[in-house]
Motif scaffolding. Structure first.
Motif, short mmCIF file in Angstrom:
data_model
loop_
_atom_site.label_atom_id
_atom_site.label_comp_id
_atom_site.label_asym_id
_atom_site.label_seq_id
_atom_site.Cartn_x
_atom_site.Cartn_y
_atom_site.Cartn_z
N LEU A 1 5.93 -3.15 5.86
CA LEU A 1 6.13 -1.86 5.19
C LEU A 1 5.92 -1.99 3.68
N LEU A 2 6.35 -3.14 3.10
CA LEU A 2 6.12 -3.34 1.67
C LEU A 2 4.63 -3.43 1.36
N SER A 3 3.87 -4.08 2.26
CA SER A 3 2.42 -4.13 2.07
C SER A 3 1.84 -2.72 2.11
N LEU A 4 2.33 -1.91 3.06
CA LEU A 4 1.83 -0.54 3.15
C LEU A 4 2.16 0.24 1.89
N ALA A 5 3.38 0.02 1.36
CA ALA A 5 3.76 0.72 0.12
C ALA A 5 2.81 0.35 -1.00
N ALA A 6 2.44 -0.93 -1.09
CA ALA A 6 1.50 -1.34 -2.13
C ALA A 6 0.14 -0.68 -1.93
N GLY A 7 -0.29 -0.57 -0.67
CA GLY A 7 -1.57 0.09 -0.41
C GLY A 7 -1.56 1.54 -0.85
N VAL A 8 -0.48 2.26 -0.49
CA VAL A 8 -0.36 3.66 -0.91
C VAL A 8 -0.34 3.76 -2.42
N ALA A 9 0.43 2.85 -3.07
CA ALA A 9 0.55 2.92 -4.52
C ALA A 9 -0.78 2.64 -5.19
N LEU A 10 -1.58 1.73 -4.62
CA LEU A 10 -2.90 1.46 -5.21
C LEU A 10 -3.74 2.71 -5.23
N MET B 1 -0.41 -2.40 -11.09
CA MET B 1 -0.01 -3.81 -11.11
C MET B 1 1.45 -3.97 -10.69
N HIS B 2 2.28 -3.00 -11.13
CA HIS B 2 3.69 -3.04 -10.73
C HIS B 2 3.81 -2.97 -9.21
N ALA B 3 3.03 -2.08 -8.60
CA ALA B 3 3.11 -1.94 -7.15
C ALA B 3 2.53 -3.16 -6.44
N ALA B 4 1.55 -3.81 -7.09
CA ALA B 4 0.86 -4.92 -6.43
C ALA B 4 1.78 -6.12 -6.20
N MET C 1 -6.37 0.63 2.60
CA MET C 1 -6.17 1.34 1.33
C MET C 1 -6.53 0.46 0.14
N ALA C 2 -6.23 -0.85 0.23
CA ALA C 2 -6.64 -1.76 -0.85
C ALA C 2 -8.17 -1.81 -0.93
N LEU C 3 -8.84 -1.79 0.23
CA LEU C 3 -10.31 -1.81 0.22
C LEU C 3 -10.87 -0.55 -0.42
N VAL C 4 -10.23 0.61 -0.14
CA VAL C 4 -10.68 1.85 -0.77
C VAL C 4 -10.59 1.72 -2.29
N PRO D 1 -12.20 2.48 -10.82
CA PRO D 1 -13.13 2.77 -11.92
C PRO D 1 -13.48 1.54 -12.74
N THR D 2 -12.54 0.62 -12.96
CA THR D 2 -12.85 -0.54 -13.79
C THR D 2 -12.79 -1.81 -12.95
N THR D 3 -13.33 -2.88 -13.53
CA THR D 3 -13.27 -4.17 -12.86
C THR D 3 -11.83 -4.62 -12.65
N LEU D 4 -10.96 -4.30 -13.63
CA LEU D 4 -9.56 -4.75 -13.52
C LEU D 4 -8.85 -4.08 -12.35
N ASP D 5 -9.19 -2.79 -12.07
CA ASP D 5 -8.65 -2.14 -10.87
C ASP D 5 -9.01 -2.94 -9.63
N ARG D 6 -10.27 -3.40 -9.61
CA ARG D 6 -10.73 -4.14 -8.42
C ARG D 6 -10.03 -5.49 -8.32
N ILE D 7 -9.76 -6.14 -9.47
CA ILE D 7 -9.05 -7.42 -9.41
C ILE D 7 -7.66 -7.23 -8.84
N VAL D 8 -6.94 -6.21 -9.34
CA VAL D 8 -5.59 -5.97 -8.85
C VAL D 8 -5.61 -5.67 -7.35
N ALA D 9 -6.56 -4.83 -6.93
CA ALA D 9 -6.65 -4.49 -5.51
C ALA D 9 -7.01 -5.72 -4.68
N THR D 10 -7.86 -6.61 -5.24
CA THR D 10 -8.20 -7.82 -4.51
C THR D 10 -7.00 -8.74 -4.35
N ASP D 11 -6.16 -8.81 -5.41
CA ASP D 11 -4.92 -9.59 -5.29
C ASP D 11 -4.04 -9.05 -4.18
#
Lengths: 131, 87
Positions: free
Chosen positions: A20-29, A39-42, B19-22, B28-38
């Protein structure tokens, strides 16, 4: 209800909470407005989500050798995630991707001219401006 | 009961990874993609740990040690690379 059932239930609760925490991070992204809040959500799946999942894993597997490996995984993750987040946050601020209107306090602003050539706001609004 | 838990965890992690893949595709920026990749890397680690837990099979755990140790290099490298330094 045997002891094994109780342990399995605890492990399942831990693992579902971690997921669920992973899902929360996905939604927040997807939903959060700027990079700093993303970054906070990540950090949620990186730290608490992984620790909960490893706890469930340790309860399910239960061998001391494997639990030692899981402790190593947790230590490495806890040691490396802040370094990466620090580097990304530094790059975010220096490249001017922070939304100033969303910041409550900006302690770097008085010294910003020491490490950026233009103020972050200017560079964001006119990307073609000479630097 | 463990089967239901496995299905729930799989569905949740799949949705989170999607959702991370989306965000990686749209960001919009490379840094967004880095955070999402993490985040995607953390979700993958979580998924491998869940697989090891549900099958009671510790074979994949050394892989997690390596991934959690080396996951830092990508984001640090790219963050260093794209930062504009004052000349």
């Amino acid at each position: 209800m045997t002891l094994e059932n109780v342990l399995d239930t605890i492990a399942a609760v831990c693992m579902i909470t971690g997921a669920l925490l992973s899902l929360a991070a996905g939604v927040a992204l997807l939903r959060f407005p700027d990079l700093m809040s993303r970054m906070h959500a990540a950090t949620k799946p990186q730290v608490l989500g992984l620790l909960l999942m490893l706890t469930g894993c340790a309860i399910r597997i239960g061998a001391l050798v494997d639990i030692t490996t899981m402790v190593l995984i947790a230590i490495f993750q806890l040691a490396t995630a802040p370094v990466a987040a620090h580097m990304v946050g530094r790059a975010v601020y220096r490249d001017g991707h922070t939304r100033k209107d969303l910041l409550i306090v900006d302690e770097l602003a008085p010294d910003a001219d020491k490490f950026t050539e233009v103020s972050p706001d200017q560079s964001r609004q006119t990307p073609g401006a000479p630097r | 009961m463990m089967t239901y838990a496995a299905v729930a965890v799989t569905v949740l992690l799949t949705a989170a990874g999607a959702m991370a893949l989306v965000r990686i595709v749209r960001g919009p920026t490379t840094l967004d993609r880095i955070v999402a990749t993490d985040v995607l890397l953390a979700i993958i680690i979580t998924g491998i740990a869940a697989e090891a837990a549900f099958s009671r099979d510790p074979t994949a755990l050394p892989v997690l040690v390596v991934v959690s140790l080396l996951g830092i290099t990508g984001s640090v490298g790219v963050a260093r690379f794209i930062t504009r330094e004052k000349s």
